[in-house]
Write a protein that holds these residues in place. Structure first.
Motif, mmCIF file in Angstrom:
data_model
loop_
_atom_site.group_PDB
_atom_site.id
_atom_site.type_symbol
_atom_site.label_atom_id
_atom_site.label_comp_id
_atom_site.label_asym_id
_atom_site.label_seq_id
_atom_site.Cartn_x
_atom_site.Cartn_y
_atom_site.Cartn_z
ATOM 1 N N CYS A 21 0.818 -1.210 0.000
ATOM 2 C CA CYS A 21 0.000 0.000 0.000
ATOM 3 C C CYS A 21 0.850 1.258 0.000
ATOM 4 C CB CYS A 21 -0.901 0.026 1.231
ATOM 5 S SG CYS A 21 -2.264 -1.127 1.066
ATOM 6 N N PRO A 22 0.765 2.085 -1.033
ATOM 7 C CA PRO A 22 1.549 3.316 -1.065
ATOM 8 C C PRO A 22 1.027 4.364 -0.099
ATOM 9 C CG PRO A 22 0.201 3.144 -3.027
ATOM 10 C CD PRO A 22 -0.002 1.884 -2.270
ATOM 11 N N SER A 23 -0.209 4.248 0.296
ATOM 12 C CA SER A 23 -0.726 5.296 1.177
ATOM 13 C C SER A 23 -1.749 4.711 2.102
ATOM 14 C CB SER A 23 -1.346 6.407 0.336
ATOM 15 O OG SER A 23 -2.251 7.148 1.102
ATOM 16 N N ARG A 24 -1.763 5.196 3.313
ATOM 17 C CA ARG A 24 -2.712 4.630 4.262
ATOM 18 C C ARG A 24 -4.130 5.134 4.018
ATOM 19 N NH1 ARG A 24 0.825 5.777 8.854
ATOM 20 N NH2 ARG A 24 2.481 4.635 7.861
ATOM 21 N N ALA A 25 -4.277 6.008 2.967
ATOM 22 C CA ALA A 25 -5.608 6.559 2.729
ATOM 23 C C ALA A 25 -6.542 5.549 2.084
ATOM 24 C CB ALA A 25 -5.507 7.790 1.843
ATOM 25 N N PHE A 26 -5.983 4.467 1.537
ATOM 26 C CA PHE A 26 -6.852 3.532 0.835
ATOM 27 C C PHE A 26 -7.526 2.584 1.808
ATOM 28 C CE2 PHE A 26 -5.459 5.308 -2.819
ATOM 29 C CZ PHE A 26 -4.096 5.236 -2.983
ATOM 30 N N SER A 27 -8.710 2.130 1.447
ATOM 31 C CA SER A 27 -9.413 1.173 2.295
ATOM 32 C C SER A 27 -8.724 -0.179 2.199
ATOM 33 C CB SER A 27 -10.873 1.062 1.870
ATOM 34 O OG SER A 27 -10.960 0.981 0.474
ATOM 35 N N ALA A 28 -8.954 -1.000 3.199
ATOM 36 C CA ALA A 28 -8.164 -2.220 3.358
ATOM 37 C C ALA A 28 -8.338 -3.172 2.186
ATOM 38 C CB ALA A 28 -8.566 -2.917 4.659
ATOM 39 N N ASP A 29 -9.523 -3.206 1.527
ATOM 40 C CA ASP A 29 -9.708 -4.172 0.461
ATOM 41 C C ASP A 29 -9.731 -3.479 -0.898
ATOM 42 O OD1 ASP A 29 -11.972 -2.794 0.914
ATOM 43 O OD2 ASP A 29 -13.331 -4.468 0.615
ATOM 44 N N SER A 30 -8.990 -2.345 -1.080
ATOM 45 C CA SER A 30 -9.078 -1.578 -2.330
ATOM 46 C C SER A 30 -8.183 -2.198 -3.389
ATOM 47 C CB SER A 30 -8.674 -0.141 -2.082
ATOM 48 O OG SER A 30 -7.376 -0.105 -1.558
ATOM 49 N N LYS A 31 -8.823 -2.605 -4.482
ATOM 50 C CA LYS A 31 -8.024 -3.052 -5.619
ATOM 51 C C LYS A 31 -7.717 -1.837 -6.470
ATOM 52 C CE LYS A 31 -10.895 -6.090 -7.256
ATOM 53 N NZ LYS A 31 -10.917 -5.932 -8.673
ATOM 54 N N PRO A 32 -6.538 -1.824 -7.091
ATOM 55 C CA PRO A 32 -6.226 -0.635 -7.897
ATOM 56 C C PRO A 32 -7.093 -0.563 -9.155
ATOM 57 C CG PRO A 32 -4.516 -2.291 -8.108
ATOM 58 C CD PRO A 32 -5.455 -2.796 -7.072
ATOM 59 N N ILE A 33 -7.332 0.661 -9.608
ATOM 60 C CA ILE A 33 -7.977 0.868 -10.899
ATOM 61 C C ILE A 33 -6.855 0.970 -11.928
ATOM 62 C CG2 ILE A 33 -9.437 2.367 -12.279
ATOM 63 C CD1 ILE A 33 -10.661 3.423 -9.774
ATOM 64 N N HIS A 34 -6.929 0.154 -12.965
ATOM 65 C CA HIS A 34 -5.870 0.177 -13.966
ATOM 66 C C HIS A 34 -6.182 1.207 -15.028
ATOM 67 C CE1 HIS A 34 -3.788 -3.510 -12.575
ATOM 68 N NE2 HIS A 34 -4.982 -3.792 -12.109
ATOM 69 N N VAL A 35 -5.189 2.038 -15.314
ATOM 70 C CA VAL A 35 -5.332 3.046 -16.355
ATOM 71 C C VAL A 35 -4.072 2.995 -17.215
ATOM 72 C CG1 VAL A 35 -6.780 4.529 -14.918
ATOM 73 C CG2 VAL A 35 -4.314 4.843 -14.924
ATOM 74 N N ALA A 36 -4.133 3.600 -18.386
ATOM 75 C CA ALA A 36 -2.987 3.489 -19.289
ATOM 76 C C ALA A 36 -2.681 4.813 -19.971
ATOM 77 C CB ALA A 36 -3.260 2.429 -20.352
ATOM 78 N N SER A 37 -1.421 4.965 -20.382
ATOM 79 C CA SER A 37 -0.996 6.105 -21.192
ATOM 80 C C SER A 37 -0.153 5.600 -22.347
ATOM 81 C CB SER A 37 -0.150 7.068 -20.348
ATOM 82 O OG SER A 37 -0.889 8.161 -19.933
ATOM 83 N N MET A 38 -0.459 6.111 -23.560
ATOM 84 C CA MET A 38 0.327 5.735 -24.743
ATOM 85 C C MET A 38 0.913 6.999 -25.334
ATOM 86 S SD MET A 38 -1.561 3.053 -27.244
ATOM 87 C CE MET A 38 -3.101 3.927 -27.424
#
Lengths: 288, 441
Positions: free
Chosen positions: B49-66
């Motif tokens: 977890c990069p930050s304690r602000a996220f909830s315990a069961d938070s899966k990341p949202i995947h986004v992309a840049s091209m």
């Protein structure tokens, strides 16, 4: 009337640009048959040398242009000893792969050092009015330089002892070494000369193009085309091929658009290779 | 990657005999497993977890840049990818989107159009990726958009462009030709002259922008005396410059793109033409041309953008400070990377308004046109055209290679029609469209 003069001068400039960017490859590929895919990067190193010396060290542009071949020659010496020496006489594809990898490395090093947009230099010497047109002096100087460098190379390869040894070592290395020629040392000098010429071409080009790490890559394809269609006479053949291809590209660009000019250059190259598969100088008696 | 304590041992009993240990094999195995488990937990706790602000069961949202991070267009692509990364980190530090962190997938398309198609396929096949902020040239957008759209992925396009995009799943961040060329043409006709010569890059952007120029110049009472299309890899402008001198225009409208085209300004100045002929350009400066070229070559060129680094507002000051801290060697900031920042934030607002990353809900939330205060001022999505209403500034380059703002036009509306062709209404007749409308050139 003045339009015709300006167009003729513009044609000479285009041919000169092709000559200056191809001479280095003519020596390395035309004479020694080393497929140097890093030729564009040597152009780029020469261009950056000139630009950086003028911008950061305040050196006069002409002196900076003279320093470009020296830097490229030094780098060329390292490259020759490290990468090219084992490849003489091997298959063309070996040198192609090695120099292709080298070109990627040099390109990325340049991006890491200079970034993608670094300050450049403008053309020196102002402009001249011809009738209703104005033409930059520098674009008129380029054909003069191209001719002078080609003449100097011709004299080097025909009148000096080094020139004789270089041609011998390239054409028949075994016989040359039997006759006492230090083939490895001579090849080193020839490769260094080729890289230095590429650097000089890049340095001379730097005041009229935007110098960035990718600046050499747009010249490599045309340089190869020029040297190959030039044929076995690596110097005069390249000069003739530049005249034909560069002249056609510029004239067609003047009459139509740049796209047609490029297309015409490619079509003429195809026709030349088809009609004269040994190159323009295939049937010349003097193979220089 | 699991951390194994005591790696390399074959059997516990061998080890006891070799080391002369007095503990039993079973105890060794138990201790090994405990160490293994505890290091694994500790490791994942650090990495996870990069930050304690996220909830315990938070899966990341995947986004992309091209973006084209390498190759001839990297003058645009490298800063854009850097800002994309910086924006995602910033969003994650302030709590992510809907309490979930964002995970950015970066694709370097190497200035090759075929890679845009290929990576768009990859992204399209990846069910996790919700949105793409990417593409630089219109050609690359047209290579990626149909694939992304077909696979239900949103595309945010940060570049200035020629208009004509009519896709329900695409949102155009940058200014279009109408927003930029109208103030340029009006300024030129008032201050330089009525005869225009157009030099444009030879692909979709250049051709469509030229169609706009012709129609705007005519409306302003001027005339176009010549048009020249130049392929992206040409840097020898001798013929072009000769033809310009034959046509004798008062103004040049320069729609040049990429590193090779910078040579035009250099050769133009070398021939002494910049004394009498003004250049106006909607594309100059996006690649920091004013840094590469010498001041005597860029003096007097007039450009129009939504963003300039010198804009004086708190969002811009914060943005520039963060960018300079993250990338101290980067050049001046131009319009494109800012639109990347804006794009991510507008998407974030839409997802939070919709309460989910579901495609149609996010599109509806985007079309509800919530304003956003970006570094370039207030921007608002126009639902009909999926383009941003934004401020446009006219500026010129001074002797110190900086931009001086001449004039600001507030909240300029984008175009809803394509010049010479039909209009695009993404909430009305085109609400299921996925196409690009080309103008009559």
């Amino acid at each position: 009337m003045d339009a015709i003069v300006v167009i003729a001068l513009s044609v000479l400039t285009s041919i000169a640009i092709l000559v200056l960017t191809s001479l280095g490859l003519a020596v390395v590929f035309g004479l020694m048959r080393i497929v140097n895919m890093a030729h564009g990067e040597f152009l780029m190193i020469g261009a950056f040398t000139t630009t950086v010396l003028v911008r950061s060290a305040g050196v006069s542009i002409w002196l900076a242009i003279l320093c470009a071949p020296i830097v490229c020659a030094l780098i060329g010496a390292v490259v020759e000893v490290a990468f090219i020496r084992p490849l003489y006489g091997k298959r063309l594809i070996d040198t192609l792969l090695v120099t292709f990898g080298l070109s990627l490395i040099l390109y990325q090093i340049a991006i890491d050092i200079f970034g993608t947009a670094s300050p450049g230099i403008g053309a020196p010497a102002g402009w001249v009015e011809i009738g209703r047109y104005s033409v930059s002096y520098y674009s008129l100087l380029l054909p003069v330089f191209a001719l002078a460098i080609t003449a100097a190379l011709y004299l080097l390869f025909t009148r000096t002892r080094y020139g004789l040894l270089a041609r011998a070592a390239a054409q028949n290395p075994e016989m040359a070494s039997v006759l006492g020629v230090e083939v490895r040392r001579v090849n080193l000098w020839t490769f260094v000369l080729g890289c230095g010429l590429a650097g000089l071409g890049g340095g001379l080009l730097s005041p009229i193009v935007a110098v960035s790490p990718g600046v050499g890559q747009s010249y490599v394809g045309q340089a190869f085309m020029t040297v190959v269609t030039g044929g076995p006479a690596f110097l005069l053949g390249t000069l003739s091929a530049s005249a034909v291809l560069g002249g056609v590209a510029n004239v067609v660009s003047q009459l139509f658009t740049n796209l047609w000019g490029l297309t015409a250059l490619l079509i003429v190259a195809i026709i030349l290779v088809r009609v004269l598969p040994d190159g323009l100088s295939g049937s010349w008696s003097r193979q220089l | 990657m699991s951390v194994t304590a005591g790696g390399g041992r074959s059997t516990a009993s061998n080890q006891s005999q070799i080391e002369g240990s007095t503990t039993s094999p079973a105890a060794d195995a138990g201790r090994r497993n405990f160490l293994k488990a505890s290091t694994a937990i500790a490791g994942s706790a650090i990495v996870g977890c990069p930050s304690r602000a996220f909830s315990a069961d938070s899966k990341p949202i995947h986004v992309a840049s091209m973006f084209d991070v390498t190759g001839g267009l990297n003058i645009y692509g490298l800063p854009e990818m850097n800002v994309s990364r910086m924006t995602i980190e910033h969003i994650n530090k302030s709590g992510g989107v809907l309490g979930r962190p964002l995970q950015l997938h970066e694709y370097d398309t190497q200035s090759k159009i075929e890679l845009y198609s290929r990576y768009a396929q990859e992204i399209g096949a990846n069910d996790d990726i919700a949105v793409v902020v990417g593409c630089i040239t219109g050609a690359s957008r047209e290579a990626a958009r149909p694939v992304l759209s077909k696979n239900g992925k949103l595309l945010f396009f940060p570049s200035v462009d020629e208009g004509g995009e009519c896709d329900k799943y695409t949102f155009m961040q940058g200014a279009d030709c109408l927003q930029m060329e109208t103030p340029l043409v009006d300024w030129a006709v008032k201050n330089a002259g009525k005869t225009f010569y157009v030099v444009a890059a030879d692909y979709v952007y250049g051709h469509v922008a030229t169609a706009w120029t012709k129609s705007l110049v005519e409306k302003a009472g001027g005339s176009v005396v010549g048009v020249e299309f130049v392929p992206l890899d040409v840097s020898d402008f001798g013929a072009t410059i000769r033809k310009i001198q034959t046509a004798k225009p008062a103004v040049i409208m320069a729609n040049t793109v990429g590193g090779n085209h910078m040579a035009f300004y250099r050769q133009f100045a070398a021939a002494g033409l910049n004394r009498n002929i003004r250049i106006v350009s909607p594309s100059f400066g996006l690649g920091n041309e004013q840094l590469v070229l010498a001041p005597e070559e860029t003096r007097g060129i007039v450009v129009a953008y939504s963003y300039f680094e010198s804009l004086n507002n708190p969002e811009n000051k914060a943005f520039v400070a963060a960018y300079r801290k993250a990338y101290p060697d980067a050049g001046p900031l131009m319009d494109l990377p800012i639109q990347v920042w804006n794009g991510w934030h507008q998407w974030k607002m839409a997802v939070e308004k919709a309460g989910s990353t579901d495609l149609d809900k996010v599109v509806a939330a985007m079309e509800s046109a919530t304003p956003f205060q970006g570094p370039n001022g207030r921007i608002v999505m126009d639902p009909v055209s999926h383009r941003n209403i934004q401020d446009i500034n006219l500026a010129t380059v001074n002797a110190k290679r900086e931009y001086e703002i001449l004039h600001t036009q507030k909240q300029v509306h984008p175009s809803r029609t394509v010049v010479g062709a039909e209009s695009c209404d993404l909430v009305g007749k085109d609400k299921n469209s996925h196409k690009m409308i080309l103008p009559k050139t």
